[in-house]
Design a protein around this motif. Structure first.
Motif: not given
Length: 303
Positions: A50-51, A54-55, A58, A69
């Protein structure tokens, strides 16, 4: 930041990398609130995380935008619904969806497994359907919205990606059906066929004379999501973007016809078909030798 999409809420699938990421950040730059969906898988559909989504959120928020996200698998009905529900929960409405998620399983047709077929169709075609289905219910109720599917020039056919080509052709028909079925509710539907340097384009077995960057695709998508395109009644269209080039594909139509005196027989067809209805030449068929040579030299676009 711009204001071309100010007041709009847009959900973008496959938004963690490549074209999807470029579209999500461009929409945010133009004032939209963005739902960033990415399951975070590799190009073959494996190893989700999932990162990635999220990135991108951000990145958008650090630039002054608003985004959230959702790392869901949109090849499931629940996953497609959660993308839409996330928009409603965070922003109270949904004005546009852009379905850019995709994977590849490259294989010759006679060697392709059921899993290689099903996985690609599920991500591209079903993944577009699940989001369109959930979003169209919301847009029908609010009497407006925009659906954007991502297709490819490969809908013409592919040497070693029959699964991908079939999915991309299906997306075009899905978009046209959505355009027809939702027109009376003020909802538009269009498809974009990008030619850009991405992880997936690295698998194209030929040299591409016209190719751009993911960022080249985003302005057309932003336009299609805008009130300008809605007022101009742009719907049911398929657009190619390749760097500075934008092109529109023809709508399906009959080219020629012939009639028999009664039912046709195979012998009549053999005698008359070539000189009457004939064929419509297949452009890629003439390029098979070129494609084979390019693939052997590994002349493929760099991601």
């Amino acid at each position: 930041m711009g204001d071309f999409l100010t007041g709009k809420v847009v959900a973008v699938t496959g938004a963690g990398r490549g074209i999807g990421r470029a579209v999500a950040t461009a929409c945010a730059d133009e004032g939209a609130e963005v739902v960033v969906n990415d399951y975070g898988v590799s190009v073959d559909g494996g190893a989700p995380h999932s990162e990635i989504a999220e990135s991108v959120v951000q990145e958008i928020t650090e630039a002054g935008g608003r985004a959230v996200a959702v790392a869901d698998d949109i090849s499931t009905m629940d996953g497609g619904q959660r993308v839409v529900d996330t928009a409603l929960a965070h922003y109270g409405r949904l004005d546009g969806v852009v379905c850019a998620a995709g994977i590849l399983r490259e294989r010759m047709l006679f060697n392709m497994s059921e899993e290689e077929w099903d996985t690609v169709l599920a991500t591209h075609l079903k993944g577009t359907f699940t989001v369109f289905r959930a979003a169209s219910a919301v847009m029908r109720a609010q009497r407006g919205g925009t659906l954007i599917g991502f297709t490819s020039g490969n809908h013409q056919g592919s040497v070693a990606q029959a699964n991908y080509a079939a999915a991309k052709g299906g997306i075009i028909s899905l978009v046209r059906s959505a355009a027809l079925g939702l027109h009376k509710y003020g909802v538009t539907a269009n498809a974009v066929a990008p030619v850009a340097r991405t992880r997936m384009s690295a698998n194209v077995p030929m040299e591409l004379a016209e190719i751009g960057a993911p960022e080249d695709v985003a302005p057309l998508v932003a336009y299609l999501l805008s009130e300008h395109a809605r007022r101009q009644e742009v719907t049911g269209q398929v657009y190619t973007v390749a760097g500075p080039k934008i092109a529109v594909w023809a709508q399906p139509r009959e080219l020629r016809s012939a009639y028999a005196d009664g039912a046709w027989t195979p012998r009549q067809l053999a005698d008359r078909l070539p000189g009457t209805v004939g064929q419509d030449p297949m452009p890629l068929l003439a390029r098979l030798a070129e494609m084979s040579e390019a693939a052997a030299r590994k002349d493929r676009p760099q991601a």
